[in-house]
Scaffold this motif. Sequence first.
Motif, PDB file in Angstrom:
ATOM      1  N   ALA A  84       0.860  -1.187   0.000  1.00  0.00           N
ATOM      2  CA  ALA A  84       0.000   0.000   0.000  1.00  0.00           C
ATOM      3  C   ALA A  84       0.892   1.231   0.000  1.00  0.00           C
ATOM      4  CB  ALA A  84      -0.924   0.024   1.225  1.00  0.00           C
ATOM      5  N   VAL A  85       0.352   2.334  -0.536  1.00  0.00           N
ATOM      6  CA  VAL A  85       1.081   3.601  -0.586  1.00  0.00           C
ATOM      7  C   VAL A  85       0.103   4.727  -0.280  1.00  0.00           C
ATOM      8  CG1 VAL A  85       2.594   5.102  -1.967  1.00  0.00           C
ATOM      9  CG2 VAL A  85       2.528   2.645  -2.431  1.00  0.00           C
ATOM     10  N   PHE A  94       5.623  10.866   1.008  1.00  0.00           N
ATOM     11  CA  PHE A  94       4.792   9.677   0.798  1.00  0.00           C
ATOM     12  C   PHE A  94       5.304   8.542   1.661  1.00  0.00           C
ATOM     13  CE2 PHE A  94       8.076   9.943  -2.378  1.00  0.00           C
ATOM     14  CZ  PHE A  94       8.489   8.661  -2.693  1.00  0.00           C
ATOM     15  N   VAL A  95       4.469   7.508   1.805  1.00  0.00           N
ATOM     16  CA  VAL A  95       4.778   6.392   2.678  1.00  0.00           C
ATOM     17  C   VAL A  95       4.324   5.115   1.985  1.00  0.00           C
ATOM     18  CG1 VAL A  95       2.581   6.670   3.909  1.00  0.00           C
ATOM     19  CG2 VAL A  95       4.445   5.440   5.003  1.00  0.00           C
ATOM     20  N   ALA A 123       8.986   5.700   4.973  1.00  0.00           N
ATOM     21  CA  ALA A 123       8.508   7.067   4.767  1.00  0.00           C
ATOM     22  C   ALA A 123       9.539   7.840   3.962  1.00  0.00           C
ATOM     23  CB  ALA A 123       8.255   7.761   6.107  1.00  0.00           C
ATOM     24  N   TYR A 124       9.047   8.574   2.954  1.00  0.00           N
ATOM     25  CA  TYR A 124       9.912   9.320   2.052  1.00  0.00           C
ATOM     26  C   TYR A 124       9.559  10.808   2.078  1.00  0.00           C
ATOM     27  CZ  TYR A 124      10.454   4.696  -0.237  1.00  0.00           C
ATOM     28  OH  TYR A 124      10.675   3.379  -0.521  1.00  0.00           O
ATOM     29  N   PRO A 156       6.076   9.149  13.136  1.00  0.00           N
ATOM     30  CA  PRO A 156       6.350  10.557  12.821  1.00  0.00           C
ATOM     31  C   PRO A 156       6.241  10.828  11.325  1.00  0.00           C
ATOM     32  CG  PRO A 156       8.383   9.396  13.335  1.00  0.00           C
ATOM     33  CD  PRO A 156       7.264   8.449  13.647  1.00  0.00           C
ATOM     34  N   PRO A 157       6.025  12.096  10.937  1.00  0.00           N
ATOM     35  CA  PRO A 157       6.044  12.436   9.515  1.00  0.00           C
ATOM     36  C   PRO A 157       7.449  12.294   8.956  1.00  0.00           C
ATOM     37  CG  PRO A 157       5.901  14.420  10.848  1.00  0.00           C
ATOM     38  CD  PRO A 157       5.779  13.266  11.791  1.00  0.00           C
ATOM     39  N   PRO A 158       7.595  12.192   7.624  1.00  0.00           N
ATOM     40  CA  PRO A 158       8.945  12.051   7.039  1.00  0.00           C
ATOM     41  C   PRO A 158       9.809  13.279   7.336  1.00  0.00           C
ATOM     42  CG  PRO A 158       7.235  11.645   5.397  1.00  0.00           C
ATOM     43  CD  PRO A 158       6.549  12.140   6.622  1.00  0.00           C
TER      44      PRO A 158
END
Length: 362
Positions: free
Chosen positions: A286-287, A296-297, A313-314, A360-362
Amino acid sequence: DDGGVADAMPSGDAAWQALAALPGGRPRWRVDLARRVDLAERGLTGPLIADGVAIVGGTAVGVAGVDVATGDLEFQRPPPDGDTGPAVLEGDRWLSVGDCPAPLAVGHGDRLVGCYAVLAARGQAAYGAGSIVVGGGVEPPAGRREVRVDGRHVYVGRDDAWVAFDLDEPPRGEARAQPVDPRTVPPAPTAPRLRGQVHGFAVDVWAADDALELRYHDPDILAPRAAVRAIAAAPGAVWAAPGDDAAARAFTFGDGVASLQPVEIGLERLIPIALGAPLPGIQLLAVAHDDAGGGFVAAIRLDATLQHDYVAAYTATGALAWVWRLPPPPGGGRALPVGVAITGDGVVVFHDGAAVTGLPPP
């Protein structure tokens, strides 16, 4: 977190060593949702984000909302009868569509599609509810249905049978629906396709069967389809940034090695350009993409044991921010799908049918 993944996992599992040198992400919170007794899991949905709340659903856990920043459980409700998943509306609301809880009278010749409710993402407030009907001669969609939303226009159906109606404001009372062409129904939030423009022509861009394919709407196009091979398909895998750049983000498989590479593909020339470095893995699960920040993750399957899945996470440029391995699945392997979502407040993972984890966020 500047530590490697090995710092955040038990030692002794050689399969994870492929990730050991990568930056590790640590969960900020986890919520294990209460499950209904003796009910097989079906219809897993989410996470969907509304008003900073991650909404997940399934027949065993119902529909639940978890605060993305804090992990607080905002609500958990029984699933709607009929297994229809939730949909996010504009603002702080979400929509539930299912079978009506009791038989309802309808006008002469009309037929009942189901009932709807509009609810707050935070707390238990209900903005309104009502029934959905169609006129005589229209067959209501049956079986496992989906609900899609475009503004206040709501689509309910499955496969090639869909009806649509407009939500009133306030959303109360009977809503009259009309049959619609399935090709006009907006894609699901996690569908492996998007819609765009190439040389002024409308196209659908699909990721399926290890290929990214353009399908032109205009029947007079001499070559109505074009494709890029070795594309990993998964819910949410294909995404285009808002604007007119006519480029899609996707993942390609490694050439002869078990790896996945994020790429940007210009839809006019269909040439993949690598974003960052590849990661080990055999399957994209999944993305999710952050429309605001561009990060994005991805959930990735490391090997064929069904025991080793992880989340990466990118940043918007494809630089790897962190990876986090999913906990060991119950039973002999991970049989249920993994869902991911990303916002400015963080990443949310819905896994194993009942666990919601915040990172956490990227």
